[in-house]
Design a protein around this motif. Structure first.
Motif, PDB file in Angstrom:
ATOM      1  N   SER A  29       0.827  -1.207   0.000  1.00  0.00           N
ATOM      2  CA  SER A  29       0.000   0.000   0.000  1.00  0.00           C
ATOM      3  C   SER A  29       0.864   1.260   0.000  1.00  0.00           C
ATOM      4  CB  SER A  29      -0.937   0.010   1.211  1.00  0.00           C
ATOM      5  OG  SER A  29      -0.190   0.091   2.422  1.00  0.00           O
ATOM      6  N   LYS A  30       2.114   1.138   0.465  1.00  0.00           N
ATOM      7  CA  LYS A  30       3.032   2.272   0.477  1.00  0.00           C
ATOM      8  C   LYS A  30       3.935   2.202  -0.743  1.00  0.00           C
ATOM      9  CE  LYS A  30       3.097   2.623   5.545  1.00  0.00           C
ATOM     10  NZ  LYS A  30       3.926   2.584   6.764  1.00  0.00           N
ATOM     11  N   SER A  31       3.357   2.428  -1.883  1.00  0.00           N
ATOM     12  CA  SER A  31       4.102   2.352  -3.129  1.00  0.00           C
ATOM     13  C   SER A  31       3.649   3.481  -4.041  1.00  0.00           C
ATOM     14  CB  SER A  31       3.877   0.999  -3.807  1.00  0.00           C
ATOM     15  OG  SER A  31       2.506   0.787  -4.065  1.00  0.00           O
ATOM     16  N   PHE A  32       4.363   3.624  -5.131  1.00  0.00           N
ATOM     17  CA  PHE A  32       4.076   4.695  -6.070  1.00  0.00           C
ATOM     18  C   PHE A  32       2.688   4.527  -6.683  1.00  0.00           C
ATOM     19  CE2 PHE A  32       4.136   6.305 -10.435  1.00  0.00           C
ATOM     20  CZ  PHE A  32       4.431   7.645 -10.191  1.00  0.00           C
ATOM     21  N   GLU A  33       1.990   5.645  -6.850  1.00  0.00           N
ATOM     22  CA  GLU A  33       0.661   5.624  -7.473  1.00  0.00           C
ATOM     23  C   GLU A  33       0.655   6.574  -8.666  1.00  0.00           C
ATOM     24  OE1 GLU A  33      -3.991   5.845  -6.046  1.00  0.00           O
ATOM     25  OE2 GLU A  33      -2.534   7.163  -5.048  1.00  0.00           O
ATOM     26  N   TYR A  34       0.328   6.053  -9.826  1.00  0.00           N
ATOM     27  CA  TYR A  34       0.216   6.901 -11.006  1.00  0.00           C
ATOM     28  C   TYR A  34      -0.883   7.944 -10.801  1.00  0.00           C
ATOM     29  CZ  TYR A  34       3.208   3.728 -13.646  1.00  0.00           C
ATOM     30  OH  TYR A  34       4.260   2.988 -14.090  1.00  0.00           O
ATOM     31  N   PHE A  35      -0.697   9.099 -11.438  1.00  0.00           N
ATOM     32  CA  PHE A  35      -1.672  10.165 -11.233  1.00  0.00           C
ATOM     33  C   PHE A  35      -3.064   9.741 -11.691  1.00  0.00           C
ATOM     34  CE2 PHE A  35      -4.109  13.804 -12.810  1.00  0.00           C
ATOM     35  CZ  PHE A  35      -4.261  14.490 -11.616  1.00  0.00           C
ATOM     36  N   GLY A  36      -3.159   9.017 -12.810  1.00  0.00           N
ATOM     37  CA  GLY A  36      -4.464   8.574 -13.277  1.00  0.00           C
ATOM     38  C   GLY A  36      -5.179   7.718 -12.250  1.00  0.00           C
ATOM     39  N   ASP A  37      -4.444   6.806 -11.604  1.00  0.00           N
ATOM     40  CA  ASP A  37      -5.047   5.960 -10.569  1.00  0.00           C
ATOM     41  C   ASP A  37      -5.444   6.804  -9.352  1.00  0.00           C
ATOM     42  OD1 ASP A  37      -4.594   3.760 -12.176  1.00  0.00           O
ATOM     43  OD2 ASP A  37      -2.624   3.354 -11.303  1.00  0.00           O
ATOM     44  N   PHE A  38      -4.573   7.744  -8.989  1.00  0.00           N
ATOM     45  CA  PHE A  38      -4.873   8.648  -7.877  1.00  0.00           C
ATOM     46  C   PHE A  38      -6.136   9.445  -8.158  1.00  0.00           C
ATOM     47  CE2 PHE A  38      -4.567  13.084  -6.483  1.00  0.00           C
ATOM     48  CZ  PHE A  38      -4.470  12.944  -5.103  1.00  0.00           C
ATOM     49  N   PHE A  39      -6.244   9.977  -9.365  1.00  0.00           N
ATOM     50  CA  PHE A  39      -7.387  10.811  -9.731  1.00  0.00           C
ATOM     51  C   PHE A  39      -8.677   9.991  -9.713  1.00  0.00           C
ATOM     52  CE2 PHE A  39     -10.238  12.617 -12.937  1.00  0.00           C
ATOM     53  CZ  PHE A  39     -10.364  13.912 -12.453  1.00  0.00           C
ATOM     54  N   LYS A  40      -8.653   8.804 -10.276  1.00  0.00           N
ATOM     55  CA  LYS A  40      -9.853   7.963 -10.291  1.00  0.00           C
ATOM     56  C   LYS A  40     -10.292   7.601  -8.877  1.00  0.00           C
ATOM     57  CE  LYS A  40      -8.027   5.122 -13.350  1.00  0.00           C
ATOM     58  NZ  LYS A  40      -7.873   3.966 -14.263  1.00  0.00           N
ATOM     59  N   ARG A  41      -9.314   7.331  -8.013  1.00  0.00           N
ATOM     60  CA  ARG A  41      -9.644   6.997  -6.622  1.00  0.00           C
ATOM     61  C   ARG A  41     -10.275   8.195  -5.920  1.00  0.00           C
ATOM     62  NH1 ARG A  41      -6.691   7.769  -2.227  1.00  0.00           N
ATOM     63  NH2 ARG A  41      -4.747   8.101  -3.401  1.00  0.00           N
ATOM     64  N   ARG A  42      -9.730   9.388  -6.142  1.00  0.00           N
ATOM     65  CA  ARG A  42     -10.270  10.586  -5.510  1.00  0.00           C
ATOM     66  C   ARG A  42     -11.679  10.902  -5.995  1.00  0.00           C
ATOM     67  NH1 ARG A  42      -7.515  14.712  -3.221  1.00  0.00           N
ATOM     68  NH2 ARG A  42      -9.634  15.569  -3.140  1.00  0.00           N
ATOM     69  N   ILE A  43     -11.906  10.776  -7.298  1.00  0.00           N
ATOM     70  CA  ILE A  43     -13.219  11.072  -7.848  1.00  0.00           C
ATOM     71  C   ILE A  43     -14.246  10.076  -7.332  1.00  0.00           C
ATOM     72  CG2 ILE A  43     -14.576  11.147  -9.971  1.00  0.00           C
ATOM     73  CD1 ILE A  43     -12.765  13.576  -9.451  1.00  0.00           C
ATOM     74  N   ALA A  44     -13.867   8.801  -7.274  1.00  0.00           N
ATOM     75  CA  ALA A  44     -14.788   7.780  -6.759  1.00  0.00           C
ATOM     76  C   ALA A  44     -15.127   8.060  -5.300  1.00  0.00           C
ATOM     77  CB  ALA A  44     -14.166   6.396  -6.914  1.00  0.00           C
ATOM     78  N   LYS A  45     -14.159   8.532  -4.536  1.00  0.00           N
ATOM     79  CA  LYS A  45     -14.388   8.830  -3.115  1.00  0.00           C
ATOM     80  C   LYS A  45     -15.293  10.038  -2.941  1.00  0.00           C
ATOM     81  CE  LYS A  45     -11.861   9.825   1.173  1.00  0.00           C
ATOM     82  NZ  LYS A  45     -10.508  10.024   1.772  1.00  0.00           N
ATOM     83  N   GLU A  46     -15.085  11.061  -3.762  1.00  0.00           N
ATOM     84  CA  GLU A  46     -15.872  12.285  -3.629  1.00  0.00           C
ATOM     85  C   GLU A  46     -17.295  12.115  -4.156  1.00  0.00           C
ATOM     86  OE1 GLU A  46     -13.721  15.342  -5.586  1.00  0.00           O
ATOM     87  OE2 GLU A  46     -12.040  15.322  -4.175  1.00  0.00           O
ATOM     88  N   ASP A  47     -17.435  11.388  -5.265  1.00  0.00           N
ATOM     89  CA  ASP A  47     -18.750  11.251  -5.902  1.00  0.00           C
ATOM     90  C   ASP A  47     -19.524  10.043  -5.404  1.00  0.00           C
ATOM     91  OD1 ASP A  47     -17.961  13.436  -7.294  1.00  0.00           O
ATOM     92  OD2 ASP A  47     -17.580  12.395  -9.175  1.00  0.00           O
TER      93      ASP A  47
END
Length: 265
Positions: A29-47
């Motif tokens: 879980s403590k590893s590099f995250e691509y921005f696309g994956d980060f963005f999708k995770r954030r949008i799913a969390k917010e929406d």
């Protein structure tokens, strides 16, 4: 499709590490995250919705005012792109590790079958070609990092990151086993050049820095010839494919069906 392909690649990589006796990360879980994956995770969390499809990602980025091409080519700050800045803060340590690692003179890339433990696993077309697609994706993230450093006036750090992209391209082409991989290395090189143009346009380099940077660029090793790549790999893939077809003919299997061609790869 890209996410599914990357997931398959990661499975192959983990399998190759297991075969080599390399332990897995203690906490993945403590590893590099691509921005696309980060963005999708954030949008799913917010929406509160399911994950975005890859085909929806660019449209969603534009809706949120994020132009990834622009932040890879032009200086920016956290005020310009707060979400990109948040991703960068969470992954800066990993990007710096990549920059340092690119300075090593050699790299090792495992080549493993995309269909392990099957009758077609020995076909050259079934070999997963190392990390060249990961290198291509990482070059984008590094370019974003370099342009952020440019935006805050840290020219030396931005230059160091851009040089890492140049080195990544050479690690990629140096270990490439196909024209596709060699072409990927050229595109990685282009990403570094575009970032350097963005750094120059920002006007924060002194005359002495420009002279030093030009000298560093001239010291970069040249790319190997595409003829070398074709001679080392492509003609052997062709021979291997013809051998597979000849074997099918010898045992009476059809050659022209879709399933027969798919089984070659």
């Amino acid at each position: 499709l890209h996410t599914a392909y990357r997931r398959q690649r990661q499975m192959c990589i983990r399998d190759s590490f297991r075969r080599l006796g390399i332990p897995s990360l203690p906490d993945e879980s403590k590893s590099f995250e691509y921005f696309g994956d980060f963005f999708k995770r954030r949008i799913a969390k917010e929406d509160g919705e399911g994950g975005l499809l890859d085909s929806d990602l660019n449209a969603e980025l534009r809706f949120h005012g994020i132009d990834l091409v622009d932040v890879m080519k032009r200086a920016w700050t956290d005020k310009d792109n707060p979400l990109v800045s948040e991703w960068l803060d969470a992954n800066r340590e990993f990007l710096d590790i990549i920059v340092d690692g690119s300075k090593r003179p050699h790299s090792y890339t495992p080549y493993v079958s995309s269909q392990p433990d099957t009758p077609t696993s020995t076909r050259m077309l079934s070999i997963t070609g190392g990390f060249y697609d990961e290198h291509f994706s990482i070059s984008h993230e590094l370019a974003v990092y370099a342009m952020e450093r440019t935006g805050i006036g840290d020219a030396q750090h931005a230059w160091d990151v851009l040089q890492a992209i140049h080195r990544l391209a050479r690690h990629t082409v140096g270990k490439s086993c196909s024209v596709i991989q060699a072409s990927t290395a050229v595109n990685i090189e282009r990403r570094a050049c575009q970032g350097e143009i963005g750094l120059l346009e920002h006007g924060i380099l002194s005359a002495e820095q420009l002279r030093n940077y030009e000298a560093q660029l001239r010291r970069l090793p040249p790319f190997p010839s595409f003829r070398w790549t074709i001679d080392r790999h492509e003609r052997f893939v062709f021979l291997d494919t013809i051998s597979a077809l000849a074997h099918r003919a010898a045992i009476g299997q059809p050659l022209g069906t879709e399933s027969s061609w798919r089984s070659l790869s």
